[in-house]
Motif scaffolding. Structure first.
Motif, short mmCIF file in Angstrom:
data_model
loop_
_atom_site.label_atom_id
_atom_site.label_comp_id
_atom_site.label_asym_id
_atom_site.label_seq_id
_atom_site.Cartn_x
_atom_site.Cartn_y
_atom_site.Cartn_z
N GLU A 103 32.47 68.90 1.10
CA GLU A 103 31.70 68.11 0.14
C GLU A 103 30.64 68.97 -0.56
O GLU A 103 30.43 68.87 -1.76
CB GLU A 103 31.05 66.90 0.83
CG GLU A 103 30.37 65.95 -0.11
CD GLU A 103 31.32 65.30 -1.10
OE1 GLU A 103 30.85 64.97 -2.21
OE2 GLU A 103 32.51 65.12 -0.80
N THR A 104 29.98 69.81 0.20
CA THR A 104 28.97 70.71 -0.38
C THR A 104 29.61 71.63 -1.42
O THR A 104 29.04 71.84 -2.49
CB THR A 104 28.30 71.54 0.73
OG1 THR A 104 27.63 70.64 1.63
CG2 THR A 104 27.30 72.52 0.17
N ARG A 106 32.27 71.03 -3.19
CA ARG A 106 32.58 70.21 -4.38
C ARG A 106 31.36 70.06 -5.28
O ARG A 106 31.49 70.06 -6.51
CB ARG A 106 33.09 68.83 -3.96
CG ARG A 106 34.50 68.82 -3.46
CD ARG A 106 34.99 67.38 -3.22
NE ARG A 106 36.17 67.41 -2.40
CZ ARG A 106 36.21 67.23 -1.09
NH1 ARG A 106 35.09 66.98 -0.42
NH2 ARG A 106 37.34 67.29 -0.42
N HIS A 107 30.18 69.93 -4.70
CA HIS A 107 28.95 69.77 -5.48
C HIS A 107 28.62 71.02 -6.30
O HIS A 107 27.87 70.92 -7.26
CB HIS A 107 27.77 69.41 -4.58
CG HIS A 107 27.80 68.01 -4.08
ND1 HIS A 107 27.71 66.90 -4.88
CD2 HIS A 107 27.96 67.52 -2.82
CE1 HIS A 107 27.78 65.81 -4.17
NE2 HIS A 107 27.94 66.16 -2.90
N THR A 108 29.16 72.16 -5.93
CA THR A 108 28.91 73.39 -6.70
C THR A 108 29.84 73.50 -7.89
O THR A 108 29.66 74.38 -8.74
CB THR A 108 29.09 74.65 -5.84
OG1 THR A 108 30.48 74.79 -5.50
CG2 THR A 108 28.22 74.62 -4.60
#
Length: 131
Positions: A103-104, A106-108
């Motif tokens: 998930e982290t 994906r946030h980038t």
């Protein structure tokens, strides 16, 4: 309403490694990342790695204490070595860390590739009491 430019940051292997480590450490049951001998050798220099592994690190690979990140074509692959708390089920901790790191990533704006979690130690957290 005027639109102000938002200062950006280039997403690098170092940034992803830092985010992965921080994400892991914020996950219940994770005590720390675990530096390995390979990580120590990496700090000594690429020539040492080539000597012991038979190959140098390709472009887009970043290693730091317990974290290896490979960036390729907009995809980030992560390998993380951790120590977990005996009060938690190691498999559940590893799965939670894997999902949180994905998930982290994906946030980038990158696509999460393979996220490997290796548990190198299971210990009693000194701050946790077991009776």
């Amino acid at each position: 309403m005027s639109e102000q430019p938002i200062p950006g940051q280039i997403v690098t292997g170092k940034l992803i490694a830092s985010l992965a480590a921080r994400t892991a450490l914020e996950t219940p049951g994770v005590l720390r990342t675990e530096p390995t001998v390979q990580g120590l050798l990496t700090r000594l220099g690429p020539a040492v790695i080539r000597k012991f592994s038979g190959a140098g690190g390709p472009d887009g690979v970043f290693r730091d204490d317990g974290v290896t990140v490979t960036l390729s074509g907009g995809t980030a692959r992560v390998h993380l070595d951790i120590a977990t708390d005996i009060a938690y089920t190691a498999l559940n901790v590893a799965e939670a860390v894997r999902e949180r790191i994905r998930e982290t990533i994906r946030h980038t704006g990158l696509v999460p590739g393979e996220v490997e979690i290796s548990i190198l130690a299971i210990e009693c957290d000194r701050g946790t009491t077991t009776e």
